[in-house]
Design a protein around this motif. Structure first.
Motif, PDB file in Angstrom:
ATOM      1  N   PHE A  30       0.890  -1.233   0.010  1.00  0.00           N
ATOM      2  CA  PHE A  30      -0.017   0.063  -0.040  1.00  0.00           C
ATOM      3  C   PHE A  30       1.049   1.196   0.057  1.00  0.00           C
ATOM      4  O   PHE A  30       1.911   1.368   0.861  1.00  0.00           O
ATOM      5  N   VAL A  31       0.515   2.389  -0.615  1.00  0.00           N
ATOM      6  CA  VAL A  31       1.368   3.687  -0.892  1.00  0.00           C
ATOM      7  C   VAL A  31       0.230   4.358  -0.414  1.00  0.00           C
ATOM      8  O   VAL A  31      -0.735   4.606  -1.121  1.00  0.00           O
ATOM      9  N   GLY A  71       4.835  12.378  -7.046  1.00  0.00           N
ATOM     10  CA  GLY A  71       5.887  12.832  -7.940  1.00  0.00           C
ATOM     11  C   GLY A  71       6.900  11.718  -8.154  1.00  0.00           C
ATOM     12  O   GLY A  71       6.349  10.477  -8.225  1.00  0.00           O
ATOM     13  N   ALA A  72       8.035  12.073  -8.419  1.00  0.00           N
ATOM     14  CA  ALA A  72       9.185  11.041  -8.580  1.00  0.00           C
ATOM     15  C   ALA A  72       9.052  10.212  -7.480  1.00  0.00           C
ATOM     16  O   ALA A  72       9.425   8.838  -7.540  1.00  0.00           O
ATOM     17  N   ASP A  73       8.994  10.712  -6.155  1.00  0.00           N
ATOM     18  CA  ASP A  73       9.010   9.855  -5.169  1.00  0.00           C
ATOM     19  C   ASP A  73       8.030   8.701  -5.055  1.00  0.00           C
ATOM     20  O   ASP A  73       8.166   7.538  -4.546  1.00  0.00           O
ATOM     21  N   ALA A  74       6.827   8.968  -5.693  1.00  0.00           N
ATOM     22  CA  ALA A  74       5.922   7.869  -5.712  1.00  0.00           C
ATOM     23  C   ALA A  74       6.232   6.894  -6.625  1.00  0.00           C
ATOM     24  O   ALA A  74       5.996   5.531  -6.308  1.00  0.00           O
ATOM     25  N   GLU A  75       6.986   7.173  -7.775  1.00  0.00           N
ATOM     26  CA  GLU A  75       7.502   6.179  -8.737  1.00  0.00           C
ATOM     27  C   GLU A  75       8.441   5.069  -7.877  1.00  0.00           C
ATOM     28  O   GLU A  75       8.380   4.099  -8.095  1.00  0.00           O
ATOM     29  N   ARG A  76       9.495   5.792  -7.429  1.00  0.00           N
ATOM     30  CA  ARG A  76      10.363   4.878  -6.723  1.00  0.00           C
ATOM     31  C   ARG A  76       9.746   3.999  -5.580  1.00  0.00           C
ATOM     32  O   ARG A  76      10.302   2.880  -5.724  1.00  0.00           O
ATOM     33  N   THR A  77       8.872   4.829  -4.894  1.00  0.00           N
ATOM     34  CA  THR A  77       8.241   3.881  -3.921  1.00  0.00           C
ATOM     35  C   THR A  77       7.386   2.647  -4.401  1.00  0.00           C
ATOM     36  O   THR A  77       7.584   1.466  -4.044  1.00  0.00           O
ATOM     37  N   ILE A  78       6.640   2.785  -5.571  1.00  0.00           N
ATOM     38  CA  ILE A  78       5.754   1.851  -6.166  1.00  0.00           C
ATOM     39  C   ILE A  78       6.898   0.883  -6.794  1.00  0.00           C
ATOM     40  O   ILE A  78       6.712  -0.362  -6.493  1.00  0.00           O
ATOM     41  N   ARG A  79       7.936   1.441  -7.257  1.00  0.00           N
ATOM     42  CA  ARG A  79       8.902   0.438  -8.180  1.00  0.00           C
ATOM     43  C   ARG A  79       9.403  -0.532  -6.931  1.00  0.00           C
ATOM     44  O   ARG A  79       9.567  -1.549  -7.134  1.00  0.00           O
ATOM     45  N   ARG A  80       9.814  -0.138  -5.833  1.00  0.00           N
ATOM     46  CA  ARG A  80      10.582  -0.648  -4.869  1.00  0.00           C
ATOM     47  C   ARG A  80       9.513  -1.725  -4.397  1.00  0.00           C
ATOM     48  O   ARG A  80      10.001  -2.758  -4.043  1.00  0.00           O
ATOM     49  N   LEU A  81       8.256  -1.421  -4.027  1.00  0.00           N
ATOM     50  CA  LEU A  81       7.387  -2.604  -3.689  1.00  0.00           C
ATOM     51  C   LEU A  81       7.266  -3.672  -4.566  1.00  0.00           C
ATOM     52  O   LEU A  81       7.100  -4.935  -4.207  1.00  0.00           O
ATOM     53  N   ASP A  87       2.797  -8.769  -4.518  1.00  0.00           N
ATOM     54  CA  ASP A  87       1.951  -9.463  -5.739  1.00  0.00           C
ATOM     55  C   ASP A  87       0.801  -8.542  -6.302  1.00  0.00           C
ATOM     56  O   ASP A  87       0.505  -8.310  -7.278  1.00  0.00           O
ATOM     57  N   VAL A  88       0.369  -7.663  -5.085  1.00  0.00           N
ATOM     58  CA  VAL A  88      -0.769  -6.621  -5.536  1.00  0.00           C
ATOM     59  C   VAL A  88      -0.306  -5.505  -4.829  1.00  0.00           C
ATOM     60  O   VAL A  88       0.183  -5.212  -3.769  1.00  0.00           O
ATOM     61  N   ILE A  89      -0.388  -4.228  -5.530  1.00  0.00           N
ATOM     62  CA  ILE A  89      -0.079  -3.124  -5.067  1.00  0.00           C
ATOM     63  C   ILE A  89      -1.143  -2.007  -5.061  1.00  0.00           C
ATOM     64  O   ILE A  89      -1.655  -1.979  -6.210  1.00  0.00           O
ATOM     65  N   PHE A  90      -1.777  -1.494  -3.959  1.00  0.00           N
ATOM     66  CA  PHE A  90      -2.759  -0.368  -3.842  1.00  0.00           C
ATOM     67  C   PHE A  90      -2.024   0.959  -3.978  1.00  0.00           C
ATOM     68  O   PHE A  90      -1.420   1.258  -3.033  1.00  0.00           O
ATOM     69  N   THR A  91      -2.267   1.734  -4.855  1.00  0.00           N
ATOM     70  CA  THR A  91      -1.689   3.365  -4.610  1.00  0.00           C
ATOM     71  C   THR A  91      -3.029   4.147  -4.413  1.00  0.00           C
ATOM     72  O   THR A  91      -3.866   4.294  -5.255  1.00  0.00           O
ATOM     73  N   ASP A 109       3.263  -9.090 -14.574  1.00  0.00           N
ATOM     74  CA  ASP A 109       2.746 -10.226 -13.992  1.00  0.00           C
ATOM     75  C   ASP A 109       2.095  -9.904 -12.550  1.00  0.00           C
ATOM     76  O   ASP A 109       1.762 -10.584 -11.731  1.00  0.00           O
ATOM     77  N   LYS A 110       2.156  -8.344 -12.137  1.00  0.00           N
ATOM     78  CA  LYS A 110       1.708  -8.147 -10.926  1.00  0.00           C
ATOM     79  C   LYS A 110       0.501  -7.226 -11.025  1.00  0.00           C
ATOM     80  O   LYS A 110       0.138  -6.686 -12.212  1.00  0.00           O
ATOM     81  N   THR A 111      -0.375  -7.031  -9.861  1.00  0.00           N
ATOM     82  CA  THR A 111      -1.659  -6.370 -10.060  1.00  0.00           C
ATOM     83  C   THR A 111      -1.723  -5.117  -9.249  1.00  0.00           C
ATOM     84  O   THR A 111      -1.190  -5.031  -8.262  1.00  0.00           O
ATOM     85  N   PHE A 112      -1.913  -4.176 -10.178  1.00  0.00           N
ATOM     86  CA  PHE A 112      -1.788  -2.809  -9.732  1.00  0.00           C
ATOM     87  C   PHE A 112      -3.379  -2.227  -9.431  1.00  0.00           C
ATOM     88  O   PHE A 112      -4.157  -2.359 -10.274  1.00  0.00           O
ATOM     89  N   MET A 113      -3.732  -1.550  -8.320  1.00  0.00           N
ATOM     90  CA  MET A 113      -4.864  -0.931  -8.228  1.00  0.00           C
ATOM     91  C   MET A 113      -4.710   0.426  -7.726  1.00  0.00           C
ATOM     92  O   MET A 113      -4.021   0.803  -6.728  1.00  0.00           O
ATOM     93  N   HIS A 114      -5.364   1.519  -8.381  1.00  0.00           N
ATOM     94  CA  HIS A 114      -5.077   3.090  -8.252  1.00  0.00           C
ATOM     95  C   HIS A 114      -6.295   3.586  -7.767  1.00  0.00           C
ATOM     96  O   HIS A 114      -7.178   3.657  -8.626  1.00  0.00           O
ATOM     97  N   ALA A 115      -6.280   4.286  -6.771  1.00  0.00           N
ATOM     98  CA  ALA A 115      -7.497   5.022  -6.053  1.00  0.00           C
ATOM     99  C   ALA A 115      -7.671   6.504  -6.718  1.00  0.00           C
ATOM    100  O   ALA A 115      -6.677   7.344  -6.786  1.00  0.00           O
ATOM    101  N   THR A 116      -9.039   6.596  -7.302  1.00  0.00           N
ATOM    102  CA  THR A 116      -9.345   8.161  -7.668  1.00  0.00           C
ATOM    103  C   THR A 116      -9.000   8.337  -9.250  1.00  0.00           C
ATOM    104  O   THR A 116      -9.367   9.550  -9.492  1.00  0.00           O
TER     105      THR A 116
END
Length: 356
Positions: A30-31, A71-81, A87-91, A109-116
């Protein structure tokens, strides 16, 4: 030893390893844009994460990262996860949309779900709570209790989610009080208690006696209580922070959605979709309505909630005009999800302007 016994022994030794592998937990990340202690948006998403853990037990392993900049911090964080094997990442914030889409493209191969947000792919879905339903109820309550006929709205960023909630609040208020006006202060932050309190005081200095917020700390409610006006809780039940000022809270309950989504991934039948959850499925709840309201006021609020829950009433049903008087929604027509997702205009009667 016979060949048959040798094969049986080998199978017995291998079987526990196979069982162990099958029982490895599904890793879920989760982010969060704010701290989990904001008692608002990020706090409620984290409550949903905890509901997920309680439901699945050792079948899942969750991780969260809080206070992530859009911003850039978000992409780095999501990529690290993703790199860490989730297997599943909620942003969970609109400003994470582009970062989520980029990382999802690199990890099919991973599942992403983004809020709003609105960007989707085969492995990227979107979800949001229909907060405008709760805001319409808020407007109904605010329109009945205001004595100055002036409601204030503390707005975060000029994105469709916020604009449609401002409109919904105003429409709800005007439905019960045609003389209501609404002032808006933009703070350009989701969580900054000092800024939020300053915005609340600015609005109250202008005669506002009901404070509505689209920011995440209880600071506006505390400011409202200090000056003897009404306030509305954001995302969680904030009544305990300012019981004398608290009118109601619009609560997001993410647990059921997180549980359902993770179960679908486990079952192998998850599909990318655009999910909107509202009052009818208890993703949006109206909590701790003040007992200072009259029986008539409470009855009106309850009837609005019931009509939204049943589907009898949709807050954005025409005729609806914009500030210029142009008809945006014809009589009897309900706005679609696509139209609501792109709302960038105020309804008729609003005197505020939207920042560019």
């Amino acid at each position: 030893m016979s060949l048959k016994r040798t094969l049986a022994l080998a199978a017995a030794l291998v079987l526990p390893l196979q069982v162990t592998a099958a029982e490895d937990p599904l890793k879920v990340g989760f982010v969060y844009v704010g701290p989990i202690g904001d008692h608002g948006w990020s706090y409620q998403h984290d409550q949903g994460r905890k509901e997920l853990e309680a439901h699945f037990g050792d079948k899942v392993q969750t991780t969260y990262v809080e206070n992530v900049n859009e911003g850039a911090d978000a992409e780095r964080t999501i990529r690290r996860l993703a790199q860490a094997g989730n297997d599943v990442i909620f942003t969970t914030s609109f400003g994470f949309m582009n970062a989520t889409a980029r990382v999802a493209a690199d990890y099919p191969d991973k599942t992403f779900m983004h809020a709003t947000g609105y960007k989707r792919a085969d492995n990227l879905g979107t979800y949001l709570s229909v907060t405008y339903e709760g805001r319409y109820v808020t407007g109904t309550a605010a329109g009945m209790v205001t004595k100055s006929n002036t409601i204030g709205y503390i707005a975060s960023f000029p994105i469709p989610e916020v604009i449609r909630d401002i409109n919904a609040t105003f429409l709800g208020a005007r439905a019960v009080n045609p003389d209501v006006e609404m002032k808006v202060v933009w703070v350009n932050t989701w969580f900054d208690p000092a800024k939020e309190a300053d915005a609340a005081n600015t609005l109250m200095d202008q005669g506002v006696d009901v404070i509505v917020q689209h920011t995440d700390s209880p600071a506006p409610l505390l400011a409202a209580q200090k000056r003897g006006v009404w306030g509305v809780g954001q995302a969680s039940d904030m009544s305990h922070f300012a019981p004398d000022a608290h009118l109601l809270s619009v609560v997001n309950d993410w647990g059921p959605y997180y549980i359902k989504s993770v179960q679908a991934v486990m079952d192998g039948d998850w599909e990318s979709a655009d999910y909107w959850g509202g009052i009818s499925d208890d993703v949006i709840k109206i909590a701790a309505i003040s007992d200072k309201l009259s029986a008539e006021q409470r009855s009106k609020i309850d009837s609005v909630i019931a009509s939204i829950r049943s589907g009898e009433f949709h807050p954005f049903t025409g005729p609806i005009k914009d500030q210029s008087g142009k008809v945006r929604v014809a009589e009897g027509v309900e706005m679609t999800h696509e139209e609501l997702a792109g709302m960038n205009w105020y309804v008729e009667g609003m005197t505020a302007t939207i920042p560019q």
